[in-house]
Enzyme design. Structure first.
Site, short mmCIF file in Angstrom:
data_model
loop_
_atom_site.label_atom_id
_atom_site.label_comp_id
_atom_site.label_asym_id
_atom_site.label_seq_id
_atom_site.Cartn_x
_atom_site.Cartn_y
_atom_site.Cartn_z
N TRP A 133 0.84 -1.20 0.00
CA TRP A 133 0.00 0.00 0.00
C TRP A 133 0.87 1.25 0.00
O TRP A 133 0.54 2.27 -0.62
CB TRP A 133 -0.90 -0.01 1.24
CG TRP A 133 -1.72 1.24 1.40
CD1 TRP A 133 -2.95 1.48 0.87
CD2 TRP A 133 -1.36 2.42 2.13
NE1 TRP A 133 -3.38 2.74 1.22
CE2 TRP A 133 -2.42 3.35 2.00
CE3 TRP A 133 -0.25 2.80 2.88
CZ2 TRP A 133 -2.40 4.59 2.59
CZ3 TRP A 133 -0.23 4.05 3.47
CH2 TRP A 133 -1.30 4.93 3.32
N HIS A 134 2.02 1.16 0.68
CA HIS A 134 2.88 2.34 0.79
C HIS A 134 3.52 2.71 -0.55
O HIS A 134 3.85 3.88 -0.77
CB HIS A 134 3.98 2.12 1.83
CG HIS A 134 3.47 2.28 3.22
ND1 HIS A 134 2.86 1.26 3.90
CD2 HIS A 134 3.47 3.34 4.06
CE1 HIS A 134 2.51 1.71 5.10
NE2 HIS A 134 2.87 2.96 5.22
N GLY A 135 3.72 1.74 -1.40
CA GLY A 135 4.32 2.10 -2.69
C GLY A 135 4.57 0.87 -3.53
O GLY A 135 4.73 -0.24 -3.02
#
Lengths: 471, 381
Positions: free
Chosen positions: A321-323
């Site tokens: 989700w962060h990247g």
């Protein structure tokens, strides 16, 4: 436009607050939505149309989820596929294509590529809110909102639009439904909270960021041991004050507008285990993952092996989700691994140790995890090598008194959490003006000083990065 | 009471946020001392669909608020002052803080002790051509002088921080000198000259908080150069004189590093800086040579000697880093590439190549590409 930019602080915010406080009733909702649309369009002039269009679709799809409506499961599926699909396309298309291309090249089919997909800002945050709305309505936790304006208010409210906190629909549904003039105390608390956040971001995070950046520019091969530790510690405090500061600003703005957003941080570096860390760090992401992923996967009510597997899945997705990069996946799995072993045996062992050891253990694991978070995997391995090699020890990076002072403040505010009694006193001093007006007056100059100092730093320095902006 | 108190707190917050804009309307441009250094203002941009979609306009608006606010210079000075007073932090890129309050250029100190930037091969070719130019000048009765001004880092090397104290026997400055010696190009290395002056001078020749020599310090070179030139041309030139002397705190460039720190207070509060009032002793039918000077920023104080236009010919020129042309008789500037350099040298009576000892990176700043043209033009003259 980020909250810590002079344009936001000097032009957007005062203008917005002035118009907002001068308007009454439902007009206030319109003011928020229109300013939020402008705020989003400022950084994503094309994607505002995408955000509005997808919101219209989501709003009307959700009308079909209510218990008793035919084919509601199909409509829910459609809504989830639409949101996850858009997130997957915009955020992960480049990543998957690049990796498949490498794989295809390795097996002799050659490379391929697509035109680079531009990531709309805040997509990770507002997509999760849309999914939260859909699922809460579907499971009957809440009724769908009657008005589209209210839905836009929930999705697009600028304080949380581009960097969270991720507000689950359940957390604010009643506040939005019964939106009314907020209490004066909340406004004052909001002002104080916003200033605290600005101070954390500008006075602390930006100073840590300069140290981290300076060390980041040294080729890893030439990095002495002391510098490698200083660099990652600076990053550890940078990311905390950066994101926690931004969350404080968002919560403060919410309060000024009459909406109380959920808390996002609770002294995470004081955690006594990684399990606890995730109850204190980016709490709204943790809560979202728990409610909409971990529990539907079976939560704790399944076999031990399945629980471990679920934990790994949740943290794999959290990382991703962060990247769209392998380092985030590894970072997520790294945390998932520690959560797993803490549940298996380490947790029991830790509880027998003194608190300070538990805190140091957690802090150490978190610091190591930031190495994976902040750089590509190969660099992270080389960097870790430097952190644990005892060749060149001396510190080559020049550390000014200001950095030393900032580190001292950073450590103090991160590790010295006030006790409940002190917290109550503090709250009464900053927020509950009706209880302690004299205290509010006493603390006010301190907050004005933080605001003025932050302004001075913002005007003087060109360095004002924000890590979570790109998620 | 409580209600109104809360209103006051919220309202004052909004007012504080908009304070910079209030100052924008209230402050007059003349009220604010502009910042020194690399502070550039952002230019306004007209909004159109294209620059809105590609976010150029938004970025420019943010830049304008960040860079152009009238209150900015005062805020920057206050912030710098606090950082300086509380944390000993200096906001300047190329600054090396030495012993006893002496400031240096980090880059020049680094070149003295540790880093070579002068390309030996190309400089050898250039110096060889310089010798040829010098021979041609002498043959044609023209004056030429190569001058090496001691950088502050050289003359105050005892004030450098210990890690920069090493006197590299093979640094750029020594390599340049070696080449000049090898090809027998006449030059002045003013290091010993200034060491001698400093033993007896009672006013700063170099200021502790500047990059360059002081106006007073420069005057020794101005007199030495003009006397030498006058003797060369048969004592026919107007003579520079000193009409008066004034003592004060440093002004203008004599504390340029300190000025670039953009503080509220002064670091060097000494009132011992000497400022000379120049005059000119005119001669009948005086010969005013046309002088071309190529140099680095050390020639700034020579150029600013207000009587020089009475001594040099009107079309004399200073070629700053061989890039910008400063005219002798007015403050207008133009670009070197817009000059007909062959003509300039043909018409010149004197040529001075002046550089400070540790600023030899990229030396001679482009003149090496034109020196052949100049030689050819002089040969055909």
């Amino acid at each position: 436009m980020i909250f810590s930019s002079l344009y936001f602080l000097c032009i957007f915010l005062p203008l917005f607050l002035l118009i907002f406080y001068l308007s009454r009733g439902d007009l206030r909702k319109w003011v928020i939505v229109l300013f939020s649309a402008f705020f989003y369009a400022w950084g994503a002039p094309v994607f505002i149309f995408f955000l509005l269009a997808s919101s219209i679709i989501d709003f009307f799809l959700a009308k079909q989820f209510e218990p008793g409506v035919n084919n509601r499961k199909t409509f829910l599926g459609l809504s989830i596929v639409l949101n996850v699909g858009l997130l997957a396309y915009f955020k992960y298309a480049n990543f998957f294509v690049d990796n498949f291309s490498i794989l295809s090249d390795a097996v002799g089919f050659g490379t391929f590529s697509i035109e680079e997909v531009i990531l709309p800002i805040g997509i990770s945050f507002f997509t999760f809110q849309k999914i939260s709305y859909a699922l809460d309505v579907y499971y009957g936790r809440n009724k769908p909102l009657d008005s589209f304006l209210d839905y836009l208010l929930y999705i697009m409210m600028f304080p949380q639009l581009i960097a969270g906190p991720i507000v689950r629909f359940n957390d604010v549904s009643e506040q939005i439904r019964n939106y009314r003039e907020n209490k004066l105390n909340d406004k004052v608390e909001g002002v104080y909270r916003f200033i605290i956040g600005l101070g954390k971001k500008v006075l602390l995070a930006n100073t840590f960021a300069e140290v981290a950046e300076t060390i980041n520019r040294i080729p890893i091969d030439n990095l002495p041991l002391a510098d490698s530790w200083l660099g990652i510690l600076a990053y550890t405090f940078q990311i905390y004050y950066d994101f926690a500061g931004y969350s404080d600003m968002a919560i403060g703005l919410g309060l000024m507008l009459g909406i109380r957003f959920p808390e996002n941080f609770n002294f995470p570096y004081l955690s006594r285990s990684i399990t606890e860390f995730w109850q204190r760090w980016h709490m709204t992401l943790g809560a979202w993952m728990r409610d909409y992923l971990y529990i539907p996967l079976g939560g704790n009510r399944v076999s031990k092996t399945r629980v471990y597997f679920n934990l790994l899945i949740v943290f794999l997705i959290s990382g991703f989700w962060h990247g769209a990069a392998w380092n985030f996946v590894i970072w997520g799995l790294f945390h998932g691994f520690f959560l797993m072993i803490e549940r298996a045996w380490l947790g029991k062992l830790l509880k027998k140790l003194p608190s300070i050891i538990q805190i140091l253990y957690t802090f150490f694991v978190v610091v190591i995890s930031w190495v994976f978070f902040s750089m590509e995997f190969s660099d992270a391995i080389a960097y870790l090598g430097k952190m644990f090699s005892f060749g060149k020890i001396p510190l080559y990076t020049k550390v000014s008194n200001k950095v030393v002072f900032t580190f001292a403040l950073g450590i103090l505010f991160a590790f010295l959490a006030p006790k409940q009694k002190q917290l109550n006193f503090f709250n009464s001093a900053i927020g509950r003006i009706s209880l302690k007006p004299s205290l509010s007056l006493l603390t006010y100059p301190v907050f004005i000083l933080i605001l003025v100092l932050s302004f001075m730093v913002l005007m003087t320095s060109d360095f004002n990065p924000f890590i979570y902006y790109r998620f | 009471m409580r209600q109104s108190l809360a209103y006051i707190l919220v309202f004052s917050f909004i007012l504080l946020l908009s304070a910079p804009l209030v100052f924008e309307l209230w402050l007059d441009k003349g009220d604010i001392k502009p910042l020194k250094g690399t502070f550039r203002k952002a230019k306004p941009m007209k909004l159109n669909w294209d620059n809105w979609v590609n976010k150029e306009w938004q970025q420019r608006q943010e830049e304008i608020v960040k860079k152009n606010l009238k209150i900015k210079p005062s805020v920057v000075r206050l912030q710098h002052e606090m950082d300086y007073q509380l944390f000993d932090v200096y906001h300047m890129g190329d600054l090396l803080v030495g012993k006893d309050g002496y400031y240096f250029s980090w880059g020049w100190a680094d070149k003295r002790c540790c880093v070579n930037t002068l390309d030996q091969d190309s400089t050898r070719i250039f110096v060889k051509k310089l010798k040829k130019l010098s021979n041609l000048y002498r043959k044609k009765g023209k004056y030429m002088r190569v001058i090496i001004v001691p950088s502050k880092e050289e003359i105050f090397s005892d004030k450098l921080p210990d890690e920069y104290a090493y006197d590299n026997p093979d640094n750029d400055y020594r390599r340049y000198k070696k080449l000049l010696d090898e090809y027998k190009v006449e030059y002045w290395d003013l290091l010993e000259f200034y060491r001698g002056i400093m033993d007896t001078a009672s006013h700063p020749i170099y200021s502790p908080t500047s990059v360059h020599w002081t106006k007073y310090g420069t005057s020794f070179t101005i007199f030495k150069l003009l006397d030498d030139m006058d003797a060369f041309f048969g004592n026919r030139m107007n003579q520079l004189t000193v009409e008066g002397r004034k003592l004060s705190q440093f002004v203008h460039k004599d504390g340029d590093t300190e000025a670039t720190l953009n503080l509220l207070s002064r670091i060097d509060t000494s009132s011992n800086f000497m400022y000379l009032d120049y005059g000119v002793k005119r001669k009948e039918n005086a010969f005013r040579p046309k002088v071309i000077t190529i140099g680095d920023s050390y020639y700034g104080n020579i150029r600013e000697c207000e009587m020089l236009p009475e001594i040099y010919a009107d079309h004399s020129k200073f070629l700053y880093y061989y890039s910008k042309v400063h005219l002798i008789h007015n403050n207008k500037t133009k670009r070197v590439k817009d000059l007909n350099i062959e003509n300039e040298f043909k018409k010149a009576d004197a040529f001075i190549l002046l550089n400070s000892s540790h600023n030899l990176k990229n030396f001679p700043f482009g003149f090496q590409y034109d020196i052949d043209k100049v030689i050819k033009a002089l040969e055909s003259q």
